[in-house]
Enzyme design. Structure first.
Site, mmCIF file in Angstrom:
data_model
loop_
_atom_site.group_PDB
_atom_site.id
_atom_site.type_symbol
_atom_site.label_atom_id
_atom_site.label_comp_id
_atom_site.label_asym_id
_atom_site.label_seq_id
_atom_site.Cartn_x
_atom_site.Cartn_y
_atom_site.Cartn_z
ATOM 1 N N CYS A 130 -2.017 5.415 -11.320
ATOM 2 C CA CYS A 130 -0.981 4.403 -11.096
ATOM 3 C C CYS A 130 -0.694 3.678 -12.399
ATOM 4 O O CYS A 130 -1.581 3.024 -12.966
ATOM 5 C CB CYS A 130 -1.419 3.420 -10.020
ATOM 6 S SG CYS A 130 -0.224 2.077 -9.765
ATOM 7 N N CYS A 134 5.524 3.293 -6.782
ATOM 8 C CA CYS A 134 4.150 3.145 -6.275
ATOM 9 C C CYS A 134 3.694 4.458 -5.636
ATOM 10 O O CYS A 134 4.357 4.979 -4.732
ATOM 11 C CB CYS A 134 4.086 2.012 -5.252
ATOM 12 S SG CYS A 134 2.473 1.885 -4.417
ATOM 13 N N GLU A 176 0.034 -6.855 25.645
ATOM 14 C CA GLU A 176 0.362 -7.156 24.245
ATOM 15 C C GLU A 176 1.294 -8.361 24.221
ATOM 16 O O GLU A 176 2.207 -8.462 25.042
ATOM 17 C CB GLU A 176 1.029 -5.931 23.609
ATOM 18 C CG GLU A 176 1.767 -6.165 22.314
ATOM 19 C CD GLU A 176 0.861 -6.637 21.187
ATOM 20 O OE1 GLU A 176 1.265 -7.584 20.488
ATOM 21 O OE2 GLU A 176 -0.232 -6.076 21.016
ATOM 22 N N CYS A 197 -9.715 -3.380 12.791
ATOM 23 C CA CYS A 197 -9.311 -3.331 11.379
ATOM 24 C C CYS A 197 -10.162 -4.286 10.547
ATOM 25 O O CYS A 197 -9.948 -4.428 9.346
ATOM 26 C CB CYS A 197 -7.830 -3.658 11.233
ATOM 27 S SG CYS A 197 -7.388 -5.300 11.837
#
Length: 375
Positions: A3, A87, A262, A334
């Site tokens: 990168c 990117c 949800e 997560c």
């Protein structure tokens, strides 16, 4: 992964880029094992590896520079804008799309928002791609509705240049705060959502609904959850914090009684569309707070699947699950640190198996799937 921006010291979003990929995976697995060292784990499964570049299906770009020469990327700590159109986390074909969007911004006179001066209109652009059909959704985050007429006037040109943009919208975010989007969404196209397909399951992405940004790993995660649940031969389950329904729809068959909960109404609309496409009759999706929904129920299904935000499911829901004692809890996380704290409160459960999914290469973050069985 190489990168240019990282090497030049302009972008450090990928904090672990100096580590080899095998080293990254090893460190993540070690971190997860440390967090769960006080918990009984029967089977540690090997981590699921990601591609190391070109894996993202979504770009979130700060817009800066001038209206004639806009920059798409991020704001550096010193106030400079770093253009991230090249990117390597994005597929290479995103670059050509970004270049056309820059020309469109100039043609439409969408002045980039200047944080310091609090002037300008265009704050962000958000680009999402469906890997199923390569259709794209483009969202312009604007400070106000002042430039909508200008934007709409040049829209036919943009659609001619990029016919893959099947969903285009503007989100109005008037506050001078680090908030990505506002409450109002204006859709300019007849099509209002992207269709994605994971493992033969149709999933839908609307402008304001959450969707995983690494589709290959998300597909593996959902498929694994489905396999684990089918091995249990259950007939009823809840899918709490269900998002667009990816987990529950991979786990349920036509006989499974599935309830998905949800808070986001947009995500629930997506989940309902998927269930309808699959012809599932015993499935119900509701736009409610997952914890409040559970606490009001006097009966519980055989399995409760949770996929909470980073804060975890919290003490209230842990105490409820401990009291009601479903046979199985499938926890997708997560944030392994909050997951470990939650699991520590579920004292009468043991972890039958746990697996790490490398959803976020070159960072310390990862996704975890853990199957808990009432001991």
């Amino acid at each position: 992964m190489q990168c240019v921006q990282y090497t030049a010291g302009h972008c450090h979003s990928c904090q672990w880029l100096d580590k080899s990929y095998s080293h990254q995976l090893s460190d993540k697995q070690k971190h997860l094992k440390q967090l769960l060292q006080e918990t009984s784990v029967t089977h540690w499964l090997s981590p699921v590896m990601s591609k190391t570049s070109g894996f993202r299906n979504k770009a979130k770009m700060v817009v800066n520079g001038s209206v004639e020469r806009p920059l798409l990327g991020m704001l550096h700590r010193d106030g400079r804008t770093v253009d991230l159109c090249d990117c390597p986390l994005y597929p290479q074909h995103f670059q050509a799309v970004f270049e056309v969007i820059k020309v469109f911004i100039a043609k439409a006179g969408l002045v980039p928002y200047n944080v310091e001066r609090r002037k300008g209109e265009l704050k962000y652009i958000l680009l999402t791609e469906s890997r199923a059909n390569n259709e794209m959704m483009l969202r312009f985050v604007l400070r106000s509705e002042t430039k909508l007429a200008q934007l709409e006037r040049v829209l036919p040109w943009l659609q001619e240049q990029l016919p893959q943009l099947t969903v285009i919208s503007a989100n109005i975010q008037p506050t001078h705060m680090a908030i990505l989007e506002g409450e109002k969404e204006i859709i300019f196209t007849g099509q209002t959502m992207l269709k994605e397909t994971f493992n033969g399951i149709p999933l839908y992405i609307r402008p304001r609904s959450f969707f995983q940004t690494n589709p290959d790993i998300a597909s593996e995660l959902y498929a694994t959850a489905g396999r684990w649940v089918r091995e249990l031969n259950i007939s009823s389950m809840w899918d709490l914090f269900c998002g667009a329904g990816g987990f529950g729809l991979h786990c349920a068959d036509k006989e499974t009684k599935l309830t998905g909960i949800e808070i986001s109404a947009e995500a629930i609309d997506c989940a309902k569309s998927s269930a309808k496409s699959l012809g599932l009759k015993s499935v119900e999706f509701q736009a409610l707070d997952s914890t409040h929904f559970a606490l009001e129920k006097a009966k519980i299904p055989e399995l409760v699947l949770v996929n909470p935000p980073r804060r975890g499911i919290g003490k209230e829901l842990c105490e409820y699950l401990s009291r009601m004692a479903p046979k199985f809890v499938l926890y997708s996380s997560c944030n392994a640190e909050t997951m470990a704290k939650d699991i520590a409160m579920l004292k009468q459960y043991r972890i039958e198996k746990v697996q790490l999914f490398d959803m976020f290469p070159h960072t310390e973050h990862y996704e975890t799937l853990a199957l808990l069985i009432l001991d």
